[in-house]
Design a protein around this motif. Sequence first.
Motif, PDB file in Angstrom:
ATOM      1  N   GLY A 151      44.628  37.848  40.282  1.00 52.64           N
ATOM      2  CA  GLY A 151      43.140  39.237  41.177  1.00 52.64           C
ATOM      3  C   GLY A 151      44.460  40.200  41.944  1.00 52.64           C
ATOM      4  O   GLY A 151      44.040  40.722  43.131  1.00 52.64           O
ATOM      5  N   PHE A 152      45.319  41.229  40.487  1.00 51.41           N
ATOM      6  CA  PHE A 152      45.491  42.481  41.511  1.00 51.41           C
ATOM      7  C   PHE A 152      45.007  43.687  41.445  1.00 51.41           C
ATOM      8  O   PHE A 152      43.849  44.130  40.882  1.00 51.41           O
ATOM      9  N   ALA A 153      45.029  44.442  42.617  1.00 54.60           N
ATOM     10  CA  ALA A 153      45.175  45.270  42.865  1.00 54.60           C
ATOM     11  C   ALA A 153      45.308  46.937  42.347  1.00 54.60           C
ATOM     12  O   ALA A 153      44.980  47.633  42.043  1.00 54.60           O
ATOM     13  N   GLY A 154      46.259  46.375  42.177  1.00 55.50           N
ATOM     14  CA  GLY A 154      47.751  47.898  41.755  1.00 55.50           C
ATOM     15  C   GLY A 154      48.355  47.312  41.202  1.00 55.50           C
ATOM     16  O   GLY A 154      48.749  46.523  40.623  1.00 55.50           O
ATOM     17  N   GLU A 206      37.559  43.488  37.875  1.00 51.83           N
ATOM     18  CA  GLU A 206      36.474  42.919  39.020  1.00 51.83           C
ATOM     19  C   GLU A 206      37.077  43.030  40.539  1.00 51.83           C
ATOM     20  O   GLU A 206      36.662  43.777  41.732  1.00 51.83           O
ATOM     21  N   THR A 207      39.044  43.126  41.172  1.00 49.28           N
ATOM     22  CA  THR A 207      39.608  43.101  41.847  1.00 49.28           C
ATOM     23  C   THR A 207      40.674  44.472  41.321  1.00 49.28           C
ATOM     24  O   THR A 207      41.200  45.136  42.380  1.00 49.28           O
ATOM     25  N   LEU A 208      40.401  45.613  40.963  1.00 47.77           N
ATOM     26  CA  LEU A 208      41.529  46.046  40.177  1.00 47.77           C
ATOM     27  C   LEU A 208      41.166  47.140  41.607  1.00 47.77           C
ATOM     28  O   LEU A 208      39.470  48.059  41.485  1.00 47.77           O
ATOM     29  N   ALA A 209      41.797  48.294  41.937  1.00 46.02           N
ATOM     30  CA  ALA A 209      41.935  49.416  42.324  1.00 46.02           C
ATOM     31  C   ALA A 209      42.294  50.830  43.011  1.00 46.02           C
ATOM     32  O   ALA A 209      42.278  51.805  43.412  1.00 46.02           O
ATOM     33  N   GLU A 210      43.723  50.610  41.835  1.00 51.22           N
ATOM     34  CA  GLU A 210      44.523  51.835  41.650  1.00 51.22           C
ATOM     35  C   GLU A 210      44.306  52.069  40.252  1.00 51.22           C
ATOM     36  O   GLU A 210      44.295  51.562  39.279  1.00 51.22           O
ATOM     37  N   PRO A 211      43.068  53.129  40.081  1.00 50.17           N
ATOM     38  CA  PRO A 211      42.847  54.134  38.868  1.00 50.17           C
ATOM     39  C   PRO A 211      44.360  54.094  38.012  1.00 50.17           C
ATOM     40  O   PRO A 211      44.123  53.715  36.638  1.00 50.17           O
ATOM     41  N   LEU A 216      37.951  42.967  31.274  1.00 51.85           N
ATOM     42  CA  LEU A 216      36.945  43.962  31.708  1.00 51.85           C
ATOM     43  C   LEU A 216      35.608  42.283  32.192  1.00 51.85           C
ATOM     44  O   LEU A 216      34.981  42.261  31.203  1.00 51.85           O
ATOM     45  N   ASP A 217      35.579  42.886  33.699  1.00 52.25           N
ATOM     46  CA  ASP A 217      35.325  41.335  33.679  1.00 52.25           C
ATOM     47  C   ASP A 217      33.491  42.130  34.269  1.00 52.25           C
ATOM     48  O   ASP A 217      33.043  42.996  34.666  1.00 52.25           O
ATOM     49  N   HIS A 218      32.566  40.653  33.498  1.00 53.77           N
ATOM     50  CA  HIS A 218      31.102  40.753  33.884  1.00 53.77           C
ATOM     51  C   HIS A 218      31.045  39.779  34.394  1.00 53.77           C
ATOM     52  O   HIS A 218      31.268  38.484  34.154  1.00 53.77           O
ATOM     53  N   ARG A 219      29.625  39.552  34.893  1.00 56.96           N
ATOM     54  CA  ARG A 219      28.865  38.322  35.506  1.00 56.96           C
ATOM     55  C   ARG A 219      27.147  38.852  35.194  1.00 56.96           C
ATOM     56  O   ARG A 219      26.499  39.773  35.799  1.00 56.96           O
ATOM     57  N   ALA A 220      26.829  38.199  34.257  1.00 56.95           N
ATOM     58  CA  ALA A 220      24.983  37.928  33.415  1.00 56.95           C
ATOM     59  C   ALA A 220      24.581  39.672  32.377  1.00 56.95           C
ATOM     60  O   ALA A 220      24.507  39.979  33.263  1.00 56.95           O
ATOM     61  N   GLY A 221      26.195  40.357  32.418  1.00 57.22           N
ATOM     62  CA  GLY A 221      26.167  41.271  31.691  1.00 57.22           C
ATOM     63  C   GLY A 221      26.282  42.491  32.557  1.00 57.22           C
ATOM     64  O   GLY A 221      26.604  43.175  31.743  1.00 57.22           O
ATOM     65  N   ALA A 222      26.918  42.528  34.027  1.00 59.50           N
ATOM     66  CA  ALA A 222      26.625  43.439  34.401  1.00 59.50           C
ATOM     67  C   ALA A 222      28.452  43.235  35.337  1.00 59.50           C
ATOM     68  O   ALA A 222      28.831  42.820  35.269  1.00 59.50           O
ATOM     69  N   PRO A 223      28.827  44.911  34.606  1.00 60.11           N
ATOM     70  CA  PRO A 223      30.347  44.789  34.948  1.00 60.11           C
ATOM     71  C   PRO A 223      30.443  45.137  36.305  1.00 60.11           C
ATOM     72  O   PRO A 223      30.061  45.428  37.259  1.00 60.11           O
ATOM     73  N   MET A 245      34.925  39.689  29.697  1.00 55.03           N
ATOM     74  CA  MET A 245      34.949  38.116  29.774  1.00 55.03           C
ATOM     75  C   MET A 245      33.656  38.213  30.856  1.00 55.03           C
ATOM     76  O   MET A 245      33.269  39.786  31.588  1.00 55.03           O
ATOM     77  N   GLU A 246      33.187  36.990  30.469  1.00 55.21           N
ATOM     78  CA  GLU A 246      31.069  37.001  31.227  1.00 55.21           C
ATOM     79  C   GLU A 246      31.948  35.707  31.800  1.00 55.21           C
ATOM     80  O   GLU A 246      31.797  34.431  31.633  1.00 55.21           O
TER      81      GLU A 246
END
Length: 223
Positions: free
Chosen positions: A90-93, A113-118, A135-142, A161-162
């Motif tokens: 769950g790394f943000a940065g 899903e958890t990334l916050a640092e570009p 690259l996390d997705h849920r039901a096709g939505a990034p 990742m779906e």
Amino acid sequence: MPELIPVIDLMQGQVVHARRGDRQAYQPLRSRLVEGCAPVAVVDALIEATGACHLYIADLDAIRGLGDHRAQIAALAVRHPQVEFWVDGGFAGADAARALHEATGALPILGSETLAEPAALARLAAAGVPALLSLDHRAGAPLGPDWAHDPAGWPMRVIAMELARVGADAGPDLALIARLRAQRPDVAVIAAGGVRDAVDLATLDAAGVPAVLVASALHDGRL
């Protein structure tokens, strides 16, 4: 055939069975490969069954901000020095990801899903830490910020990742995989979510997928 990369999901010190990304509802693992859900026993069984060179760990406590399994992961890495462990914590940065790598030797997975640092991936690369991007997705939505899904910033290995297909017996998301491969043909796209059997592996092989994350199909004996 694609390389099989076993997956374990850790929650409150035990391995749980992931289904459709609904983390609050995950139950202790039940497997044909091993009795119980102790991480050491499950990892031993998965490596024995597959001869795995890589193993993916989702630290669900860390992803949910409820502690972590860093000590257990470090012990697994010592127990299986021939295996490269990949950890989604769950790394943000970059700082938290680098700390995990330094403490355990595992490669961090930065989940969109958890990334916050570009600049997280660039900072890790500069520090010599070869992180992967999920690259996390849920039901096709990034999931996560748009910039995390910009192919210009991807490392050389990304995970398609779906979450809606995890543990759902629904088959891999071939459309998602094809789209990601078209965006960056030079990047290895690793499949995650929905793989059921050898037929799915053959289909992914034909689609140019080099590796696939697998859990349910190993534990119930389909692979």
